[in-house]
Design a protein around this motif. Structure first.
Motif, PDB file in Angstrom:
ATOM      1  N   ARG A 134      -0.813 -16.744  13.891  1.00  0.00           N
ATOM      2  CA  ARG A 134       0.239 -17.597  13.338  1.00  0.00           C
ATOM      3  C   ARG A 134       0.918 -16.827  12.216  1.00  0.00           C
ATOM      4  NH1 ARG A 134      -2.156 -23.714  12.502  1.00  0.00           N
ATOM      5  NH2 ARG A 134      -3.094 -23.972  14.586  1.00  0.00           N
ATOM      6  N   GLY A 135       2.158 -16.484  12.456  1.00  0.00           N
ATOM      7  CA  GLY A 135       2.862 -15.682  11.466  1.00  0.00           C
ATOM      8  C   GLY A 135       2.163 -14.350  11.273  1.00  0.00           C
ATOM      9  N   ARG A 136       1.779 -14.075  10.057  1.00  0.00           N
ATOM     10  CA  ARG A 136       1.126 -12.800   9.748  1.00  0.00           C
ATOM     11  C   ARG A 136      -0.392 -12.927   9.684  1.00  0.00           C
ATOM     12  NH1 ARG A 136       3.323 -10.075   4.602  1.00  0.00           N
ATOM     13  NH2 ARG A 136       2.959 -12.109   3.675  1.00  0.00           N
ATOM     14  N   PHE A 137      -0.927 -14.063  10.122  1.00  0.00           N
ATOM     15  CA  PHE A 137      -2.368 -14.296  10.009  1.00  0.00           C
ATOM     16  C   PHE A 137      -3.015 -14.450  11.381  1.00  0.00           C
ATOM     17  CE2 PHE A 137      -0.672 -15.347   5.917  1.00  0.00           C
ATOM     18  CZ  PHE A 137      -1.638 -14.928   5.019  1.00  0.00           C
ATOM     19  N   VAL A 138      -4.295 -14.055  11.442  1.00  0.00           N
ATOM     20  CA  VAL A 138      -5.064 -14.089  12.686  1.00  0.00           C
ATOM     21  C   VAL A 138      -6.290 -14.977  12.478  1.00  0.00           C
ATOM     22  CG1 VAL A 138      -6.421 -12.705  14.315  1.00  0.00           C
ATOM     23  CG2 VAL A 138      -4.308 -11.782  13.357  1.00  0.00           C
ATOM     24  N   ASP A 139      -6.537 -15.854  13.440  1.00  0.00           N
ATOM     25  CA  ASP A 139      -7.719 -16.716  13.398  1.00  0.00           C
ATOM     26  C   ASP A 139      -8.968 -15.869  13.627  1.00  0.00           C
ATOM     27  OD1 ASP A 139      -9.371 -19.052  13.536  1.00  0.00           O
ATOM     28  OD2 ASP A 139      -9.341 -18.830  15.716  1.00  0.00           O
ATOM     29  N   ALA A 140      -9.944 -16.017  12.746  1.00  0.00           N
ATOM     30  CA  ALA A 140     -11.194 -15.254  12.848  1.00  0.00           C
ATOM     31  C   ALA A 140     -12.260 -16.099  13.517  1.00  0.00           C
ATOM     32  CB  ALA A 140     -11.650 -14.807  11.465  1.00  0.00           C
ATOM     33  N   GLY A 141     -12.056 -16.380  14.787  1.00  0.00           N
ATOM     34  CA  GLY A 141     -13.058 -17.100  15.561  1.00  0.00           C
ATOM     35  C   GLY A 141     -13.374 -18.480  15.054  1.00  0.00           C
ATOM     36  N   GLY A 142     -12.408 -19.130  14.442  1.00  0.00           N
ATOM     37  CA  GLY A 142     -12.623 -20.472  13.924  1.00  0.00           C
ATOM     38  C   GLY A 142     -13.221 -20.513  12.532  1.00  0.00           C
ATOM     39  N   SER A 143     -13.487 -19.342  11.946  1.00  0.00           N
ATOM     40  CA  SER A 143     -14.104 -19.292  10.614  1.00  0.00           C
ATOM     41  C   SER A 143     -13.082 -19.264   9.489  1.00  0.00           C
ATOM     42  CB  SER A 143     -14.990 -18.049  10.494  1.00  0.00           C
ATOM     43  OG  SER A 143     -16.035 -18.070  11.431  1.00  0.00           O
ATOM     44  N   GLY A 144     -11.832 -18.985   9.825  1.00  0.00           N
ATOM     45  CA  GLY A 144     -10.787 -18.861   8.829  1.00  0.00           C
ATOM     46  C   GLY A 144      -9.707 -17.930   9.337  1.00  0.00           C
ATOM     47  N   TRP A 145      -8.846 -17.512   8.434  1.00  0.00           N
ATOM     48  CA  TRP A 145      -7.685 -16.713   8.819  1.00  0.00           C
ATOM     49  C   TRP A 145      -7.615 -15.441   7.970  1.00  0.00           C
ATOM     50  CZ3 TRP A 145      -4.358 -18.473  12.717  1.00  0.00           C
ATOM     51  CH2 TRP A 145      -4.641 -19.760  13.191  1.00  0.00           C
ATOM     52  N   VAL A 146      -7.284 -14.341   8.625  1.00  0.00           N
ATOM     53  CA  VAL A 146      -7.223 -13.044   7.964  1.00  0.00           C
ATOM     54  C   VAL A 146      -5.827 -12.459   8.143  1.00  0.00           C
ATOM     55  CG1 VAL A 146      -8.222 -10.718   7.825  1.00  0.00           C
ATOM     56  CG2 VAL A 146      -9.672 -12.663   8.440  1.00  0.00           C
ATOM     57  N   PHE A 147      -5.313 -11.816   7.106  1.00  0.00           N
ATOM     58  CA  PHE A 147      -4.022 -11.147   7.180  1.00  0.00           C
ATOM     59  C   PHE A 147      -4.082 -10.042   8.232  1.00  0.00           C
ATOM     60  CE2 PHE A 147      -1.245  -7.694   5.312  1.00  0.00           C
ATOM     61  CZ  PHE A 147      -0.043  -8.259   5.732  1.00  0.00           C
ATOM     62  N   GLU A 148      -3.158 -10.095   9.180  1.00  0.00           N
ATOM     63  CA  GLU A 148      -3.187  -9.165  10.312  1.00  0.00           C
ATOM     64  C   GLU A 148      -3.099  -7.705   9.861  1.00  0.00           C
ATOM     65  OE1 GLU A 148      -1.031  -8.831  14.663  1.00  0.00           O
ATOM     66  OE2 GLU A 148       0.204  -9.332  12.913  1.00  0.00           O
ATOM     67  N   GLY A 149      -2.364  -7.445   8.800  1.00  0.00           N
ATOM     68  CA  GLY A 149      -2.191  -6.078   8.329  1.00  0.00           C
ATOM     69  C   GLY A 149      -3.459  -5.448   7.771  1.00  0.00           C
ATOM     70  N   HIS A 150      -4.496  -6.247   7.583  1.00  0.00           N
ATOM     71  CA  HIS A 150      -5.771  -5.737   7.074  1.00  0.00           C
ATOM     72  C   HIS A 150      -6.813  -5.581   8.178  1.00  0.00           C
ATOM     73  CE1 HIS A 150      -4.802  -7.271   2.726  1.00  0.00           C
ATOM     74  NE2 HIS A 150      -4.100  -6.206   3.081  1.00  0.00           N
ATOM     75  N   LEU A 151      -6.379  -5.638   9.427  1.00  0.00           N
ATOM     76  CA  LEU A 151      -7.299  -5.548  10.560  1.00  0.00           C
ATOM     77  C   LEU A 151      -6.919  -4.394  11.476  1.00  0.00           C
ATOM     78  CD1 LEU A 151      -7.449  -9.336  11.594  1.00  0.00           C
ATOM     79  CD2 LEU A 151      -9.221  -8.061  10.339  1.00  0.00           C
ATOM     80  N   VAL A 152      -7.925  -3.812  12.099  1.00  0.00           N
ATOM     81  CA  VAL A 152      -7.719  -2.831  13.170  1.00  0.00           C
ATOM     82  C   VAL A 152      -8.700  -3.164  14.292  1.00  0.00           C
ATOM     83  CG1 VAL A 152      -6.862  -0.952  11.712  1.00  0.00           C
ATOM     84  CG2 VAL A 152      -9.333  -1.188  12.108  1.00  0.00           C
ATOM     85  N   SER A 153      -8.411  -2.669  15.488  1.00  0.00           N
ATOM     86  CA  SER A 153      -9.326  -2.896  16.599  1.00  0.00           C
ATOM     87  C   SER A 153     -10.633  -2.151  16.348  1.00  0.00           C
ATOM     88  CB  SER A 153      -8.694  -2.435  17.915  1.00  0.00           C
ATOM     89  OG  SER A 153      -8.437  -1.045  17.865  1.00  0.00           O
ATOM     90  N   LEU A 154     -11.697  -2.607  16.993  1.00  0.00           N
ATOM     91  CA  LEU A 154     -13.001  -1.990  16.775  1.00  0.00           C
ATOM     92  C   LEU A 154     -13.022  -0.513  17.122  1.00  0.00           C
ATOM     93  CD1 LEU A 154     -15.667  -4.569  18.003  1.00  0.00           C
ATOM     94  CD2 LEU A 154     -15.061  -3.966  15.659  1.00  0.00           C
ATOM     95  N   ASP A 155     -12.218  -0.109  18.098  1.00  0.00           N
ATOM     96  CA  ASP A 155     -12.248   1.294  18.522  1.00  0.00           C
ATOM     97  C   ASP A 155     -11.327   2.191  17.690  1.00  0.00           C
ATOM     98  OD1 ASP A 155      -9.817   0.420  19.438  1.00  0.00           O
ATOM     99  OD2 ASP A 155     -10.157   0.936  21.547  1.00  0.00           O
ATOM    100  N   HIS A 156     -10.663   1.619  16.705  1.00  0.00           N
ATOM    101  CA  HIS A 156      -9.802   2.437  15.839  1.00  0.00           C
ATOM    102  C   HIS A 156     -10.653   3.278  14.901  1.00  0.00           C
ATOM    103  CE1 HIS A 156      -6.410   3.541  13.244  1.00  0.00           C
ATOM    104  NE2 HIS A 156      -7.221   3.316  12.232  1.00  0.00           N
ATOM    105  N   ALA A 157     -10.328   4.565  14.781  1.00  0.00           N
ATOM    106  CA  ALA A 157     -11.051   5.459  13.879  1.00  0.00           C
ATOM    107  C   ALA A 157     -10.077   6.067  12.883  1.00  0.00           C
ATOM    108  CB  ALA A 157     -11.759   6.561  14.668  1.00  0.00           C
ATOM    109  N   GLU A 158     -10.377   5.924  11.604  1.00  0.00           N
ATOM    110  CA  GLU A 158      -9.558   6.558  10.581  1.00  0.00           C
ATOM    111  C   GLU A 158      -9.655   8.077  10.732  1.00  0.00           C
ATOM    112  OE1 GLU A 158      -7.564   5.093   8.494  1.00  0.00           O
ATOM    113  OE2 GLU A 158      -8.151   3.057   9.073  1.00  0.00           O
ATOM    114  N   PRO A 159      -8.556   8.798  10.531  1.00  0.00           N
ATOM    115  CA  PRO A 159      -8.573  10.247  10.771  1.00  0.00           C
ATOM    116  C   PRO A 159      -9.345  11.054   9.734  1.00  0.00           C
ATOM    117  CG  PRO A 159      -6.427   9.562   9.944  1.00  0.00           C
ATOM    118  CD  PRO A 159      -7.195   8.310  10.203  1.00  0.00           C
ATOM    119  N   ASP A 160      -9.568  10.488   8.531  1.00  0.00           N
ATOM    120  CA  ASP A 160     -10.206  11.265   7.471  1.00  0.00           C
ATOM    121  C   ASP A 160     -11.150  10.361   6.677  1.00  0.00           C
ATOM    122  OD1 ASP A 160     -10.922  13.003   5.464  1.00  0.00           O
ATOM    123  OD2 ASP A 160      -8.971  12.994   4.472  1.00  0.00           O
TER     124      ASP A 160
END
Length: 282
Positions: A134-160
């Motif tokens: 909803r907008g810029r927020f993502v439902d966290a499995g019914g536990s609450g809402w998290v700002f989408e910009g602070h999430l990455v997929s599980l398979d994402h790896a930071e380069p450094d």
């Protein structure tokens, strides 16, 4: 041989998979439960003031072998660490996770609105089951809402992983901590490497043995470079360049970047020279 801190066995009870290897009064199949508090202490004893050996983050799974007096005894599915967790921090059934927190920390809001009341803080590598957006927020499995910009997929790896670790500079030192509000030296290494897609065990001695089996060792007195991981007895840090090291430490009681010569001077005065240095190349 399994490290004692990863051995899911006591004299009276042990995990079923250890039958035939460890003597115990009974053997039980673990019941998986999920951490639904922002962070949960894994303690050595079932007491609120029991020593904290490590932490389990939101979304991680704890395999319960015994429930008694409001405490669960078992082991983390994340890194195998054995201990006690307050049952109030756990729930079932376990929901699959799809994303992890990439920000240093972010709020789990009660609604998809930055003005809604927050439930708790989630630290880097906390994991959620992402649902409706909803907008810029993502439902966290019914536990609450998290700002989408602070999430990455599980398979994402930071380069450094060093850049990740540098974000923790100034974080208070907390024995057993691995969250953005407080962490110890090995917690910093484990957290930073996980964000970069590299799994590693929890404590310095475990990490030193594991890295020795997986990566290149360089001489303790050889020139160092950004990303080298330096171990002393009971301590570890990450080189940010040829002369400076980043580490969570009890001397400053926080995570600092300082000349590695200063770190080594204090270590030598405490009769603790460098034990190994690893270069994490493929």
């Amino acid at each position: 041989m399994t490290h004692p801190r990863l051995l899911a066995a006591r004299g009276d009870v042990a995990a079923a998979h250890l039958k035939g290897q460890i003597e115990a009064g009974r053997y039980v199949e673990p019941v998986d439960m999920q951490v639904t508090a922002g962070v949960a202490a894994i303690r050595r004893t079932p007491r609120d003031d029991g020593p904290m050996d490590t932490q389990a983050l939101f979304g991680e799974v704890f395999a319960v072998l015994e429930e008694k007096d409001g405490w669960a005894w078992g082991f983390s599915r994340h890194d195998g660490y054995v201990g006690y967790i307050d049952m109030a921090a756990l729930s079932a059934p376990v929901r699959p996770v799809t994303h992890r927190v990439s920000a240093l920390r972010t709020y789990l809001f009660s609604g998809p609105d930055l003005k809604s009341a927050p439930h708790c803080l989630l630290s880097m590598n906390a994991k959620i089951n992402a649902g409706e957006k909803r907008g810029r927020f993502v439902d966290a499995g019914g536990s609450g809402w998290v700002f989408e910009g602070h999430l990455v997929s599980l398979d994402h790896a930071e380069p450094d992983y060093v850049t990740v670790a540098e974000r923790f500079a100034g974080t208070p030192y907390l024995w057993g901590g691995k969250e953005s509000l407080g962490l110890d030296c090995s917690g910093l290494v484990q957290t930073s490497l996980e964000a970069a897609g590299i799994s590693i065990l929890r404590d310095t001695d475990m990490q030193e043995s594991e890295l020795a089996a997986r990566f290149s060792t360089i001489a303790a007195d050889a020139p160092r470079q950004r990303g080298d991981i330096v171990f002393w007895s009971g301590h570890v840090g990450i080189m940010v360049d040829e002369t400076r090291i980043l580490h969570a430490n009890a001397h400053y009681l926080q995570t600092v970047i300082e000349p590695v010569s200063e770190t080594e001077r204090r270590a030598v005065s405490n009769d603790s020279p460098v034990t190994s240095v690893f270069r994490l190349t493929a």
